[in-house]
Every structure is written in structure tokens, then in C-alpha cells.
Design a protein around this motif. Structure first.
Motif, PDB file in Angstrom:
ATOM      1  N   SER A 109      -0.542   7.711   6.195  1.00 52.42           N
ATOM      2  CA  SER A 109      -1.127   6.659   5.373  1.00 52.42           C
ATOM      3  C   SER A 109      -0.789   5.280   5.930  1.00 52.42           C
ATOM      4  O   SER A 109      -1.657   4.397   6.046  1.00 52.42           O
ATOM      5  CB  SER A 109      -0.615   6.800   3.935  1.00 52.42           C
ATOM      6  OG  SER A 109      -1.046   5.732   3.157  1.00 52.42           O
ATOM      7  N   ASN A 158      -3.578   2.721   7.353  1.00 57.08           N
ATOM      8  CA  ASN A 158      -3.750   1.407   6.724  1.00 57.08           C
ATOM      9  C   ASN A 158      -3.567   0.273   7.715  1.00 57.08           C
ATOM     10  O   ASN A 158      -4.260  -0.737   7.655  1.00 57.08           O
ATOM     11  CB  ASN A 158      -2.782   1.242   5.555  1.00 57.08           C
ATOM     12  CG  ASN A 158      -3.189   2.128   4.379  1.00 57.08           C
ATOM     13  OD1 ASN A 158      -4.346   2.531   4.291  1.00 57.08           O
ATOM     14  ND2 ASN A 158      -2.239   2.450   3.511  1.00 57.08           N
ATOM     15  N   LYS A 197      -6.746   0.155   9.753  1.00 62.53           N
ATOM     16  CA  LYS A 197      -7.929  -0.207   8.977  1.00 62.53           C
ATOM     17  C   LYS A 197      -7.898  -1.653   8.495  1.00 62.53           C
ATOM     18  O   LYS A 197      -8.939  -2.272   8.299  1.00 62.53           O
ATOM     19  CB  LYS A 197      -8.099   0.743   7.786  1.00 62.53           C
ATOM     20  CG  LYS A 197      -8.579   2.126   8.245  1.00 62.53           C
ATOM     21  CD  LYS A 197      -9.324   2.893   7.171  1.00 62.53           C
ATOM     22  CE  LYS A 197      -8.415   3.388   6.100  1.00 62.53           C
ATOM     23  NZ  LYS A 197      -9.016   4.477   5.295  1.00 62.53           N
TER      24      LYS A 197
END
Ligand code: PLP
Length: 223
Positions: free
Chosen positions: A8, A12, A15
Motif C-alpha cells: 500500500s 501510494n 500514485k
């Protein structure tokens, strides 16, 4: 940190800086299905594989909403299976493969979307070296396969040079994309950029980036 938290955080981080128009493909080759499932739970939908057997196995275990990309070297005896599980093939560079892809896709009642892989190596040809259609041969190649009934050309794909300037290579790819769009306006995708060079690829118009190690960690040994 557990694996999900680690994935994650990596997702993140990438992104946060990604333009919303760029599709992130997470290349899960050599990593277990459990990682792919965690990524799916984190909202990731596009996955890339280099080998038929791995892609077939992992795609089977994920919901249908997952989108599968094949970007490995094509062996023609694996093509029938690859057409079954992949939504996109990025590594098309032979007319005989294109004909088989269209035939298999037709048998399955689907249209197989394909990127044409472009050889971005500058200078002298090294025998047995990297794959791809030479930029100057692209119009001829695209014309030869554009009439196949169950194959859709969606754009170009390139792998940055091992040693060399990725700026020059991706600029070349963007130019080559222009020559494809002159023939097939809808074929406007550019698949370019891996963990080490994706930011440069995006500066040169990449619409799809293929990231493995920056999301999943290092692969050892590479397949
Ligand atoms: C393995 C691979 C990737 C991902 O590479 P990373 O350096 O791990 O991001 C992307 N594209 C192709 C064609 C690959 O083989």
C-alpha cells in the motif's frame, strides 16, 4: 510492517505523482498470487506478466475485474493460452504471431488488444539482442496486420535501453507513436517506462507504465 501495508505504501507513493491519465500496470512476475490478491484488495486492477504459465495461473485466481497484460517474449506455442487469459499483449513484433493471435481470438469470440513492440536500440544491430519492430518498419508492419479480424492495435510499446539515454529512446517511441496514429488514429496508447525510468517515459507521452520492483520489491533472480 505487514505485506499489505508495504504494498500500500509503495502504491501510494507512486500514485501520488502519477497524472490521472496514466495507467499503472503492476508487473507481478515471479511474485506469488497472494501479492496479486493484496494489490487487488488495495484497488489495483492492472497486472502484468511475462510468462504464460504464471499469467494463466494468477489470472484464474483473481476476480474478472482484474485486467491482465502480457509483456514477455512471445513463443508461438504459448499464444493460444496467452490469448485466453490476457486482455492486452504488449510484445507483438511478428506478423506470423499477429495472424495466430487473431485466429485464436476469433475462436474464443474476443478481440485481442495488442501493442506493437518497438525496438528502441540506437545504432548498430546486435545479433540476437532485443525484440521489437524497427521504428522505420512500423508503417509496413502495421499495415500488414491492420486487417486481421480479431486483433486490435492499441498503440506502441517500448523498453528503455539497458545502457543509453532513456530520454532519446522514449522521444523516439513518441515519434513512432505519431507515425502509427497517422495510419490508425485510435491506436494512441504508449506503453513505456519501468521502475527505473517511468518518470522520463511519462514526460514523453507514456499512457501505460509497467512497474515491478518499485511496488513489489526486488526480484531475485530475474526470470
Ligand atoms: C519486468 C518488466 C517490467 C517491470 O520491471 P521493473 O524494473 O521491476 O519495474 C516492465 N516491463 C517489462 C517488459 C518487463 O519485463
Amino acid at each position: 510492517m505487514d505485506r499489505s501495508a508495504e504494498l500500500s505504501a509503495n502504491l501510494n507513493k507512486v500514485k501520488a505523482e502519477l497524472p490521472s491519465t496514466v495507467t499503472l500496470i503492476v508487473v507481478t512476475k515471479t511474485f506469488p498470487s497472494s501479492d496479486v490478491k493484496l494489490l487487488y484488495e488495495l484497488g489495483q486492477r492492472h497486472f502484468g506478466e511475462n510468462r504464460d504459465s504464471e499469467g494463466a495461473e494468477k489470472s484464474e485466481q483473481l476476480p474478472d475485474e482484474a485486467v491482465w497484460h502480457f509483456q514477455g517474449g512471445i513463443q508461438s506455442n504459448k499464444l493460444k493460452s496467452i490469448v485466453k487469459w490476457s486482455d492486452y499483449i504488449h510484445s507483438l513484433d511478428e506478423i506470423s504471431h499477429a495472424k495466430k493471435i487473431s485466429q485464436y481470438a476469433q475462436e474464443l469470440g474476443k478481440t485481442q488488444r495488442c501493442f506493437i513492440q518497438i525496438n528502441l536500440d540506437a545504432g548498430e544491430e546486435i545479433p540476437g539482442q532485443r525484440s521489437g519492430v524497427k521504428p522505420q518498419q512500423l508503417p509496413e508492419f502495421a499495415s500488414a496486420i491492420s486487417g486481421l479480424p480479431a486483433l486490435e492495435i492499441v498503440g506502441v510499446m517500448g523498453v528503455g535501453p539497458l545502457n543509453g539515454d532513456p530520454n532519446q529512446a522514449f522521444a523516439n517511441l513518441q515519434k513512432t507513436s505519431g507515425s502509427l496514429k497517422a495510419l490508425i488514429p485510435a491506436a494512441n496508447y504508449i506503453s513505456a517506462g519501468m521502475s527505473s525510468d517511468y518518470k522520463i517515459a511519462i514526460e514523453h507521452g507514456a499512457t501505460h507504465i509497467r512497474l515491478g520492483s518499485s511496488i513489489l520489491g526486488s526480484r531475485s533472480p530475474a526470470p
